[in-house]
Design a protein around this motif. Structure first.
Motif, mmCIF file in Angstrom:
data_model
loop_
_atom_site.group_PDB
_atom_site.id
_atom_site.type_symbol
_atom_site.label_atom_id
_atom_site.label_comp_id
_atom_site.label_asym_id
_atom_site.label_seq_id
_atom_site.Cartn_x
_atom_site.Cartn_y
_atom_site.Cartn_z
ATOM 1 N N ILE A 55 4.568 23.345 -18.085
ATOM 2 C CA ILE A 55 3.799 24.359 -17.342
ATOM 3 C C ILE A 55 4.653 24.871 -16.190
ATOM 4 C CG2 ILE A 55 1.808 24.765 -15.843
ATOM 5 C CD1 ILE A 55 0.276 22.685 -17.531
ATOM 6 N N VAL A 56 4.779 26.174 -16.121
ATOM 7 C CA VAL A 56 5.472 26.815 -15.000
ATOM 8 C C VAL A 56 4.401 27.171 -13.978
ATOM 9 C CG1 VAL A 56 6.861 28.791 -14.288
ATOM 10 C CG2 VAL A 56 7.239 27.731 -16.539
ATOM 11 N N ASP A 57 4.485 26.560 -12.789
ATOM 12 C CA ASP A 57 3.482 26.838 -11.760
ATOM 13 C C ASP A 57 3.303 28.336 -11.556
ATOM 14 O OD1 ASP A 57 2.725 24.235 -11.281
ATOM 15 O OD2 ASP A 57 3.925 23.997 -9.467
ATOM 16 N N GLY A 58 2.037 28.749 -11.501
ATOM 17 C CA GLY A 58 1.706 30.152 -11.292
ATOM 18 C C GLY A 58 1.698 30.988 -12.561
ATOM 19 N N SER A 59 2.021 30.368 -13.695
ATOM 20 C CA SER A 59 2.057 31.127 -14.946
ATOM 21 C C SER A 59 0.650 31.327 -15.501
ATOM 22 C CB SER A 59 2.938 30.419 -15.972
ATOM 23 O OG SER A 59 2.388 29.163 -16.323
ATOM 24 N N PRO A 60 0.483 32.315 -16.384
ATOM 25 C CA PRO A 60 -0.838 32.562 -16.977
ATOM 26 C C PRO A 60 -1.262 31.396 -17.871
ATOM 27 C CG PRO A 60 0.684 34.369 -17.469
ATOM 28 C CD PRO A 60 1.472 33.274 -16.837
ATOM 29 N N ALA A 61 -2.571 31.167 -17.912
ATOM 30 C CA ALA A 61 -3.122 30.112 -18.756
ATOM 31 C C ALA A 61 -4.505 30.530 -19.229
ATOM 32 C CB ALA A 61 -3.196 28.802 -17.991
ATOM 33 N N LEU A 62 -4.939 29.866 -20.265
ATOM 34 C CA LEU A 62 -6.261 30.079 -20.838
ATOM 35 C C LEU A 62 -6.923 28.730 -20.995
ATOM 36 C CD1 LEU A 62 -8.425 31.748 -22.459
ATOM 37 C CD2 LEU A 62 -6.987 31.343 -24.479
ATOM 38 N N ALA A 63 -8.149 28.603 -20.499
ATOM 39 C CA ALA A 63 -8.951 27.400 -20.724
ATOM 40 C C ALA A 63 -10.104 27.806 -21.638
ATOM 41 C CB ALA A 63 -9.474 26.837 -19.410
ATOM 42 N N ILE A 64 -10.243 27.097 -22.754
ATOM 43 C CA ILE A 64 -11.266 27.406 -23.749
ATOM 44 C C ILE A 64 -12.315 26.299 -23.714
ATOM 45 C CG2 ILE A 64 -11.732 27.844 -26.188
ATOM 46 C CD1 ILE A 64 -8.676 28.497 -26.442
ATOM 47 N N VAL A 65 -13.538 26.686 -23.370
ATOM 48 C CA VAL A 65 -14.664 25.748 -23.309
ATOM 49 C C VAL A 65 -15.550 26.057 -24.510
ATOM 50 C CG1 VAL A 65 -16.620 24.929 -21.945
ATOM 51 C CG2 VAL A 65 -14.526 25.720 -20.797
ATOM 52 N N THR A 66 -15.603 25.131 -25.446
ATOM 53 C CA THR A 66 -16.367 25.381 -26.665
ATOM 54 C C THR A 66 -17.655 24.574 -26.672
ATOM 55 O OG1 THR A 66 -15.104 23.696 -27.849
ATOM 56 C CG2 THR A 66 -14.361 25.954 -28.068
ATOM 57 N N GLY A 67 -18.705 25.254 -27.049
ATOM 58 C CA GLY A 67 -19.998 24.610 -27.189
ATOM 59 C C GLY A 67 -20.235 24.237 -28.636
ATOM 60 N N PRO A 68 -21.477 23.989 -28.971
ATOM 61 C CA PRO A 68 -21.784 23.616 -30.347
ATOM 62 C C PRO A 68 -21.479 24.775 -31.299
ATOM 63 C CG PRO A 68 -23.796 23.839 -29.053
ATOM 64 C CD PRO A 68 -22.648 24.032 -28.124
ATOM 65 N N ASP A 69 -21.117 24.416 -32.517
ATOM 66 C CA ASP A 69 -20.874 25.424 -33.540
ATOM 67 C C ASP A 69 -21.297 24.862 -34.893
ATOM 68 O OD1 ASP A 69 -18.125 24.735 -35.219
ATOM 69 O OD2 ASP A 69 -18.148 23.848 -33.220
ATOM 70 N N THR A 70 -21.583 25.762 -35.835
ATOM 71 C CA THR A 70 -22.015 25.315 -37.155
ATOM 72 C C THR A 70 -21.874 26.416 -38.196
ATOM 73 O OG1 THR A 70 -23.778 24.188 -38.349
ATOM 74 C CG2 THR A 70 -24.454 25.990 -36.911
ATOM 75 N N TYR A 71 -21.679 25.996 -39.414
ATOM 76 C CA TYR A 71 -21.721 26.882 -40.575
ATOM 77 C C TYR A 71 -23.176 27.269 -40.810
ATOM 78 C CZ TYR A 71 -21.661 28.202 -45.526
ATOM 79 O OH TYR A 71 -21.816 28.864 -46.716
ATOM 80 N N VAL A 72 -23.400 28.530 -41.190
ATOM 81 C CA VAL A 72 -24.748 29.013 -41.509
ATOM 82 C C VAL A 72 -24.741 29.477 -42.965
ATOM 83 C CG1 VAL A 72 -26.532 30.727 -40.992
ATOM 84 C CG2 VAL A 72 -25.220 29.676 -39.124
ATOM 85 N N SER A 73 -25.533 28.821 -43.775
ATOM 86 C CA SER A 73 -25.629 29.162 -45.194
ATOM 87 C C SER A 73 -26.513 30.392 -45.386
ATOM 88 C CB SER A 73 -26.224 27.995 -45.979
ATOM 89 O OG SER A 73 -26.484 28.393 -47.316
ATOM 90 N N PRO A 74 -26.079 31.342 -46.203
ATOM 91 C CA PRO A 74 -26.931 32.499 -46.475
ATOM 92 C C PRO A 74 -28.209 32.114 -47.222
ATOM 93 C CG PRO A 74 -24.965 32.569 -47.851
ATOM 94 C CD PRO A 74 -24.795 31.421 -46.895
ATOM 95 N N SER A 75 -28.200 30.941 -47.828
ATOM 96 C CA SER A 75 -29.407 30.498 -48.555
ATOM 97 C C SER A 75 -30.558 30.187 -47.601
ATOM 98 C CB SER A 75 -29.098 29.276 -49.421
ATOM 99 O OG SER A 75 -28.752 28.168 -48.615
ATOM 100 N N TRP A 76 -30.277 30.071 -46.300
ATOM 101 C CA TRP A 76 -31.325 29.790 -45.331
ATOM 102 C C TRP A 76 -32.071 31.053 -44.899
ATOM 103 C CZ3 TRP A 76 -27.643 26.535 -41.793
ATOM 104 C CH2 TRP A 76 -27.368 25.303 -42.414
#
Length: 191
Positions: A55-76
């Motif tokens: 990491i270069v101090d002061g360089s750009p960064a991205l923090a990704i905070v992921t919540g719940p996720d799921t596959y959704v079947s079209p049969s539903w």
């Protein structure tokens, strides 16, 4: 999106993938426990993880905070029976925090961060554990193998695809399908 609107989500998840690109152009990503304090997202990673050295101090960064996720079947979907014009999809929630990142290889800074992280996660317990419950030399020994990072947040982007584009009947079908698969639909489908 206003940052204050997504703070509760980030607070509840309390972890992020920190993504940076070193001077060599190679991206790194590390899973971190985090706190969002004012305009700063703070966390720590293992000293043995070479990411912090790139990491270069002061360089750009991205923090990704992921919540719940799921596959959704079209049969539903109720609309499957009506016209069959349905396809699979994925429901998810995510927040992207962008800004500049700095490394804190300072035991006092890291110890204070570990104390705040511990207080945050222990506060709801009937008998919360505190960093001060352990001998100081033991804590010092356990702080040495970690390094702090601080992202000064300059932009926040939140996305949630939770079947909100579907009819009430289709959302009810997704909730039923998730329940039948043993998953709690409450955080995976918009009411």
């Amino acid at each position: 999106m206003d940052a204050d609107d997504v703070r509760p989500f980030v607070h509840a998840i309390a972890t992020a993938q920190l993504v940076t690109v070193g001077e060599d152009g190679v991206p790194d990503a590390t899973f971190l426990p985090v706190l969002w304090e004012g305009d700063r997202l703070v966390g720590h990673l293992a000293r043995a993880n070479g990411h912090w050295r790139r990491i270069v101090d002061g360089s750009p960064a991205l923090a990704i905070v992921t919540g719940p996720d799921t596959y959704v079947s079209p049969s539903w979907y109720a609309t499957k029976a009506e016209h069959g014009k349905v396809v699979p999809t994925w429901n998810y929630s995510v927040v992207h925090l962008r800004g500049s990142v700095d490394v804190h290889d300072d035991p006092a800074w890291v110890r204070a961060l570990v104390t705040r992280l511990t207080d945050r996660h222990e506060s709801a317990r009937a008998e919360p554990w505190a960093v001060s419950d352990a001998p100081p030399d033991y804590i010092d020994k356990n702080v040495r193998p970690i390094v702090g990072v601080e992202l000064v947040v300059s932009s926040v982007e939140a996305k949630a695809k939770l079947s909100q584009n579907r009819s009430d009947e289709d959302r009810a079908g997704v909730a039923h399908g998730l329940s039948a698969d043993g998953r709690d639909p409450s955080r995976l489908v918009t009411e």
